[in-house]
Scaffold this motif. Structure first.
Motif, PDB file in Angstrom:
ATOM      1  N   ASN A 196       1.786  -1.941   0.188  1.00 47.02           N
ATOM      2  CA  ASN A 196       2.983  -1.661  -0.616  1.00 47.02           C
ATOM      3  C   ASN A 196       4.206  -2.358  -0.038  1.00 47.02           C
ATOM      4  O   ASN A 196       5.042  -2.867  -0.784  1.00 47.02           O
ATOM      5  N   TYR A 197       4.340  -2.365   1.283  1.00 53.51           N
ATOM      6  CA  TYR A 197       5.451  -3.086   1.921  1.00 53.51           C
ATOM      7  C   TYR A 197       5.410  -4.571   1.548  1.00 53.51           C
ATOM      8  O   TYR A 197       6.405  -5.159   1.159  1.00 53.51           O
ATOM      9  N   TYR A 198       4.234  -5.166   1.699  1.00 57.90           N
ATOM     10  CA  TYR A 198       4.109  -6.592   1.420  1.00 57.90           C
ATOM     11  C   TYR A 198       4.412  -6.920  -0.032  1.00 57.90           C
ATOM     12  O   TYR A 198       5.057  -7.924  -0.326  1.00 57.90           O
ATOM     13  N   GLU A 199       3.947  -6.086  -0.953  1.00 56.13           N
ATOM     14  CA  GLU A 199       4.243  -6.341  -2.367  1.00 56.13           C
ATOM     15  C   GLU A 199       5.746  -6.313  -2.620  1.00 56.13           C
ATOM     16  O   GLU A 199       6.268  -7.120  -3.384  1.00 56.13           O
ATOM     17  N   SER A 200       6.451  -5.401  -1.975  1.00 57.31           N
ATOM     18  CA  SER A 200       7.908  -5.329  -2.131  1.00 57.31           C
ATOM     19  C   SER A 200       8.590  -6.565  -1.546  1.00 57.31           C
ATOM     20  O   SER A 200       9.476  -7.148  -2.170  1.00 57.31           O
ATOM     21  N   PHE A 201       8.170  -6.972  -0.357  1.00 58.32           N
ATOM     22  CA  PHE A 201       8.756  -8.155   0.265  1.00 58.32           C
ATOM     23  C   PHE A 201       8.441  -9.427  -0.525  1.00 58.32           C
ATOM     24  O   PHE A 201       9.267 -10.325  -0.633  1.00 58.32           O
ATOM     25  N   GLU A 202       7.229  -9.504  -1.075  1.00 61.98           N
ATOM     26  CA  GLU A 202       6.866 -10.672  -1.877  1.00 61.98           C
ATOM     27  C   GLU A 202       7.785 -10.832  -3.077  1.00 61.98           C
ATOM     28  O   GLU A 202       8.139 -11.951  -3.442  1.00 61.98           O
ATOM     29  N   GLY A 203       8.158  -9.722  -3.692  1.00 65.66           N
ATOM     30  CA  GLY A 203       9.050  -9.774  -4.840  1.00 65.66           C
ATOM     31  C   GLY A 203      10.379 -10.441  -4.518  1.00 65.66           C
ATOM     32  O   GLY A 203      11.037 -10.996  -5.388  1.00 65.66           O
TER      33      GLY A 203
ATOM     34  N   SER B 254       7.623 -12.647   2.004  1.00 64.89           N
ATOM     35  CA  SER B 254       6.261 -12.154   2.185  1.00 64.89           C
ATOM     36  C   SER B 254       5.668 -12.340   3.567  1.00 64.89           C
ATOM     37  O   SER B 254       4.615 -11.809   3.844  1.00 64.89           O
TER      38      SER B 254
ATOM     39  N   HIS C 134       3.570 -12.877  -6.746  1.00 61.50           N
ATOM     40  CA  HIS C 134       2.876 -11.618  -6.467  1.00 61.50           C
ATOM     41  C   HIS C 134       1.443 -11.931  -6.026  1.00 61.50           C
ATOM     42  O   HIS C 134       0.924 -13.008  -6.284  1.00 61.50           O
TER      43      HIS C 134
ATOM     44  N   HIS D 291      -4.045  -2.897  -4.065  1.00 61.75           N
ATOM     45  CA  HIS D 291      -3.003  -2.717  -5.066  1.00 61.75           C
ATOM     46  C   HIS D 291      -3.360  -1.547  -5.982  1.00 61.75           C
ATOM     47  O   HIS D 291      -4.521  -1.378  -6.354  1.00 61.75           O
TER      48      HIS D 291
END
Length: 171
Positions: A24-31, A35, A89, A95
């Motif tokens: 979840n952290y990585y998905e937020s940073f990727e946005g 990333s 993403h 996920h």
């Protein structure tokens, strides 16, 4: 967080709760195109003292040096883009998908979009194929061509269209 619920339980469950949190952290940073953040890599951590600072155990490797939560932190990402970043993403196996009976979950889908080619250098995407794509992977493009170097795990995208207002994407 790698001792979430107690270290014994965490080890027994192969750090699944921790890996989901990290994903979840990585998905937020990727946005935000951030990333490649890595929280902690401590080679001398222990189950008793954690990372030797305040008893927390955030290291992505365990005391034996084995990776923890690797499906979350080792993921495809754009290393360099030939234009201005627009969107990215990666939907890994951790996920959360809101089930829709008519639509298959896009597990393993990586997507990056960037606008207006600004250099003759290619865009570079890191692809950890052995972990996420052990049977290989397909690439769809907006335009141009790609070359994959298995020695470096880098996919090079050479966009063909070079005019203002054109977005390029790799999926």
């Amino acid at each position: 967080y790698y001792n979430f619920g107690g270290i014994e339980r965490s080890i027994e469950e192969d750090y699944q709760v921790s890996a989901h949190v990290l994903d979840n952290y990585y998905e937020s940073f990727e946005g935000a195109f951030g990333s490649r953040m890595q929280w902690v890599f401590t080679t001398d951590n222990s189950y008793e003292e954690g990372d030797w600072w305040n008893g927390e155990d955030f290291s992505v490797i365990d005391p034996a040096g084995d990776p923890r939560g690797e499906l979350a932190f080792s993921r495809p990402h754009a290393r360099a883009l030939a234009g201005k970043p627009v969107e990215t993403h990666f939907y890994g196996p951790l996920h959360y998908f809101d089930p829709d009976k008519a639509t298959p979950d896009p597990v393993g889908e990586f997507y990056v979009e960037y606008e207006s080619k600004e250099t003759d250098s290619p865009s570079e995407v890191f692809v950890p194929e052995a972990l996420h794509y052990p049977d290989g992977f397909y690439v769809w493009l907006s335009d141009g061509r790609v070359h994959y170097d298995p020695a470096t795990h880098i996919l090079y995208h050479y966009p063909a269209v070079d005019r203002p207002g054109v977005n390029h994407w790799i999926r």
